[in-house]
Design an enzyme around this catalytic site. Sequence first.
Site, PDB file in Angstrom:
ATOM      1  N   CYS A   1      -5.819   6.310  -5.285  1.00 57.37           N
ATOM      2  CA  CYS A   1      -5.363   4.947  -5.677  1.00 57.37           C
ATOM      3  C   CYS A   1      -5.784   4.502  -6.974  1.00 57.37           C
ATOM      4  O   CYS A   1      -6.583   5.268  -7.435  1.00 57.37           O
ATOM      5  CB  CYS A   1      -5.688   4.070  -4.669  1.00 57.37           C
ATOM      6  SG  CYS A   1      -7.469   3.389  -4.959  1.00 57.37           S
TER       7      CYS A   1
ATOM      8  N   GLU B   1       0.540  -1.123  -0.005  1.00 53.36           N
ATOM      9  CA  GLU B   1      -0.087   0.054  -0.048  1.00 53.36           C
ATOM     10  C   GLU B   1       0.678   1.351   0.090  1.00 53.36           C
ATOM     11  O   GLU B   1       0.379   2.233  -0.313  1.00 53.36           O
ATOM     12  CB  GLU B   1      -0.550   0.081   1.372  1.00 53.36           C
ATOM     13  CG  GLU B   1      -1.962  -1.118   1.268  1.00 53.36           C
ATOM     14  CD  GLU B   1      -2.907  -1.053   0.289  1.00 53.36           C
ATOM     15  OE1 GLU B   1      -3.287   0.357  -0.046  1.00 53.36           O
ATOM     16  OE2 GLU B   1      -3.866  -1.902   0.233  1.00 53.36           O
TER      17      GLU B   1
END
Length: 171
Positions: A51, A42
Amino acid sequence: MLNKKVGATGIVCSVGAIIAIVLSSGNIRTNERGLELIGNAESCRRAPYVCPAGVSTDGIGNTHNVKPGTRKTDKQIASDWEKNIQDAERCVNGYGNGKNLSDNTFSAVTSITFNAGCGSMQKSTIFQMLRSGQYVDACNQFPRWVYAGGVKLTGLVTRRDAEKQLCLDGL
């Protein structure tokens, strides 16, 4: 290798520092290897970003209450991440036979659940196989989960390979 820190006001933060804070709380089951896998996949960012799936995100994969223009401290990032990990763990326990999984397998399944979401995972073949005790077959399902928005992502291929290995290492 854990992400490097760029200072308290920098955009990037240290995954290792956040892991240390979360582990010190004693409130999660996911092991250090699982947290490193999630954290490094992440990455850690103090400021909000979008994202690959098009979702506003900050910290380590946090999508809850992300506010544009804010920068979070290590303590805030750790608190958000711990809550998100706990959500994924509850899902694994509730739908994926989590209480009967080894720590490594549990941590791998928590990682994919953290990434894909409980709604997707609870009806997945992985969870069905875990519930029926088909652990090797469940671990071998990880490489199927490499798409975001219909696009195969190299980062997800790498992550799923690591999750699969962690899952199998628990058997």
